[in-house]
Design a protein around this motif. Structure first.
Motif, short mmCIF file in Angstrom:
data_model
loop_
_atom_site.label_atom_id
_atom_site.label_comp_id
_atom_site.label_asym_id
_atom_site.label_seq_id
_atom_site.Cartn_x
_atom_site.Cartn_y
_atom_site.Cartn_z
N GLY A 1 0.82 -1.21 0.00
CA GLY A 1 0.00 0.00 0.00
C GLY A 1 0.85 1.25 0.00
N GLN A 2 0.17 2.39 0.08
CA GLN A 2 0.91 3.65 0.10
C GLN A 2 0.19 4.68 0.96
OE1 GLN A 2 0.81 4.28 -4.27
NE2 GLN A 2 -0.31 6.19 -3.82
N PHE A 3 1.03 5.47 1.66
CA PHE A 3 0.51 6.58 2.46
C PHE A 3 0.34 7.83 1.61
CE2 PHE A 3 2.94 3.90 5.46
CZ PHE A 3 1.94 3.59 6.35
N SER A 4 1.21 7.95 0.60
CA SER A 4 1.16 9.08 -0.31
C SER A 4 1.79 8.64 -1.62
CB SER A 4 1.91 10.29 0.27
OG SER A 4 3.30 10.02 0.38
N GLU A 5 1.92 9.54 -2.55
CA GLU A 5 2.47 9.20 -3.85
C GLU A 5 3.90 8.68 -3.75
OE1 GLU A 5 3.51 11.35 -8.15
OE2 GLU A 5 2.51 12.48 -6.56
N LYS A 6 4.67 9.15 -2.78
CA LYS A 6 6.08 8.79 -2.69
C LYS A 6 6.44 7.95 -1.47
CE LYS A 6 7.60 12.90 -5.27
NZ LYS A 6 7.94 12.15 -6.49
N VAL A 7 5.51 7.74 -0.56
CA VAL A 7 5.78 6.95 0.64
C VAL A 7 4.85 5.73 0.63
CG1 VAL A 7 5.93 6.91 3.14
CG2 VAL A 7 6.41 9.04 1.90
N LYS A 8 5.46 4.55 0.54
CA LYS A 8 4.70 3.32 0.39
C LYS A 8 5.20 2.27 1.38
CE LYS A 8 4.48 4.52 -4.52
NZ LYS A 8 4.78 4.11 -5.91
N PHE A 9 4.54 1.13 1.43
CA PHE A 9 4.98 0.08 2.35
C PHE A 9 4.65 -1.29 1.78
CE2 PHE A 9 0.61 0.96 3.52
CZ PHE A 9 0.08 -0.30 3.74
N PHE B 1 10.45 4.75 0.32
CA PHE B 1 10.44 6.15 -0.13
C PHE B 1 10.83 6.14 -1.61
CE2 PHE B 1 11.38 6.13 4.40
CZ PHE B 1 10.47 7.07 4.88
N GLU B 2 9.85 6.19 -2.49
CA GLU B 2 10.08 6.08 -3.92
C GLU B 2 9.95 7.46 -4.53
OE1 GLU B 2 7.69 2.82 -5.37
OE2 GLU B 2 8.81 1.39 -4.14
N LEU B 3 11.09 8.13 -4.68
CA LEU B 3 11.15 9.55 -5.00
C LEU B 3 11.12 9.81 -6.49
CD1 LEU B 3 13.85 10.48 -2.34
CD2 LEU B 3 11.36 10.38 -2.07
N ASN C 1 15.74 5.95 -4.99
CA ASN C 1 14.69 5.50 -4.08
C ASN C 1 15.34 4.88 -2.85
OD1 ASN C 1 12.17 5.68 -6.05
ND2 ASN C 1 13.84 4.70 -7.18
N LEU C 2 14.64 4.90 -1.74
CA LEU C 2 15.18 4.42 -0.47
C LEU C 2 14.19 3.47 0.19
CD1 LEU C 2 17.30 4.67 1.88
CD2 LEU C 2 15.87 6.55 2.75
N TRP C 3 14.65 2.26 0.49
CA TRP C 3 13.84 1.28 1.20
C TRP C 3 14.50 0.99 2.55
CZ3 TRP C 3 12.03 -3.21 -2.54
CH2 TRP C 3 11.19 -2.67 -3.53
N ILE C 4 13.69 0.91 3.59
CA ILE C 4 14.19 0.64 4.95
C ILE C 4 13.36 -0.48 5.56
CG2 ILE C 4 14.61 1.61 7.25
CD1 ILE C 4 14.68 4.38 5.94
N GLY C 5 14.02 -1.45 6.19
CA GLY C 5 13.29 -2.52 6.87
C GLY C 5 13.89 -3.87 6.59
#
Length: 364
Positions: free
Chosen positions: A57-65, A92-94, A99-103
């Protein structure tokens, strides 16, 4: 399976409630199951090899999970099967180039590690030595590890690089991090995959593919024991070629691996050793896709050779001949294959056996 059904029942109402928190939420699942007969061991069994639940899913256009689960133990026929967290990523898909993935995620690696089993060409692709996060030990699960990855594309050039925990405890008493990186160049059409993931076949739907990838991983004190620690590094070259030819599709895939595990004789003799492969290996695969109306038949052959540098340890190899009956790309396909040899994912010789397998893969 019961735990997976319970998880689904709990998550479905969450999808409705989450509409006020996230912009979108998608749920899917994957299943791989097979009947396998091992001729030399006079054994046969049905086995659910993988069960996965996908949440994206996504919280916004550039922040997803991403949150994916796996039936831990299914793939290896263990009597105890638990649902484990496979991926847990804040993304964080800029833009295309950064792009930056954390986890918890796949460590950047060679193609077969980035495919996972669901986007492979052959059914038994894990018969070459695998990287630390795929050893079912102290360094991760099914190619995943906790860390951070930056990735992106620049024209036809792709990159992914990250830092991860790697092996924890054991030989790594100083908490050294694992570096993992991959670069690839698409000489023809760009491969289209989520993030920095890959596939080993697109069944002709990806256009003309010719991609060369180079992967590298290293960790100080990444192998051995607490008292006999050694450094580890791996360099892997992989190539994929796929071209539609009229109604058919030809696919060629290959990898060459070089592993350097600094292991002493004392470490190798210790049952507690987190011992990684030391030596070279390679595999080559050739396939041709025949159209059958809306369905496809894809026979293939794959040869694997593992050549350890351990003193007194012999080489191993394996031939797999199979056919995929493709109904809906990677989302619904059947597979029949036969294997003959002693190569396996440790890179060291296993039992020299002949097996027959009939499998099914479903994703929704």
């Amino acid at each position: 399976m019961k735990k997976l059904l319970i998880a689904l029942l709990l998550i479905l109402p969450v999808q409705v409630l989450a509409s006020d928190i996230v912009d979108s939420l998608n749920i899917g699942a994957g299943l791989r199951s097979a009947y396998t007969e091992v001729k030399d061991e006079d054994s046969s069994d049905f086995n659910v090899q993988s069960v996965r639940l996908y949440i994206d899913g996504q919280f916004s256009e550039k922040v997803k999970f991403t949150l994916n689960t796996e039936c831990e133990g299914c793939a290896f026929g263990k009597s105890k099967k638990d649902i484990s967290i496979l991926d847990a990523i804040v993304r964080f898909e800029l833009n295309d180039s950064f792009n930056l993935w954390i986890g918890r995620m796949l460590t950047p690696a060679d193609r077969i590690e980035m495919n996972g089993p669901y986007y492979a060409l052959s059914w038994n692709q894990y018969t070459v030595p695998l990287l630390p996060s795929d050893q079912l030990g102290l360094a991760g699960l099914l190619g995943r590890d906790e860390g951070v990855t930056v990735w992106g594309n620049k024209g036809k050039f792709q990159y992914a690089a990250g830092l991860f925990n790697g092996v924890e405890g054991g030989p790594n008493q100083d908490d050294n991090l694992l570096f993992a990186g991959r670069v690839a160049y698409n000489f023809l059409d760009m491969e289209q995959n989520p993030g920095y993931y890959t596939s080993s076949t697109y069944f002709g739907k990806g256009g003309d593919i010719f991609t060369v990838g180079l992967s590298y991983q290293s960790q100080t004190d990444g192998t051995g024991t607490a008292t006999e620690a050694g450094d580890f590094e791996a360099t892997i070259l992989d190539v994929l070629f796929e071209k539609p030819l009229g109604g058919g599709v030809v696919t060629l895939e290959g990898e060459y691996k070089m592993f350097d595990a600094d292991l002493s004789a004392a470490a190798l003799a210790d049952p507690a050793c987190f011992c990684l492969f030391d030596g070279e290996s390679y595999f080559v695969t050739a396939a041709y896709l025949f159209p059958l109306g809306s369905k496809h038949l894809q026979p293939y052959i794959r040869y694997t050779s593992n050549e350890p540098d351990f003193i007194g340890m012999e080489d191993s190899d394996l031939v797999e001949i199979g056919v995929n009956y493709v109904i809906k790309s990677h989302n619904l396909r059947f597979n029949f294959n036969t294997t003959d040899g002693d190569a396996n994912l440790t890179g060291t010789p296993g039992a020299d056996v002949q097996s027959f397998s009939l499998g099914v893969q479903v994703q929704i």
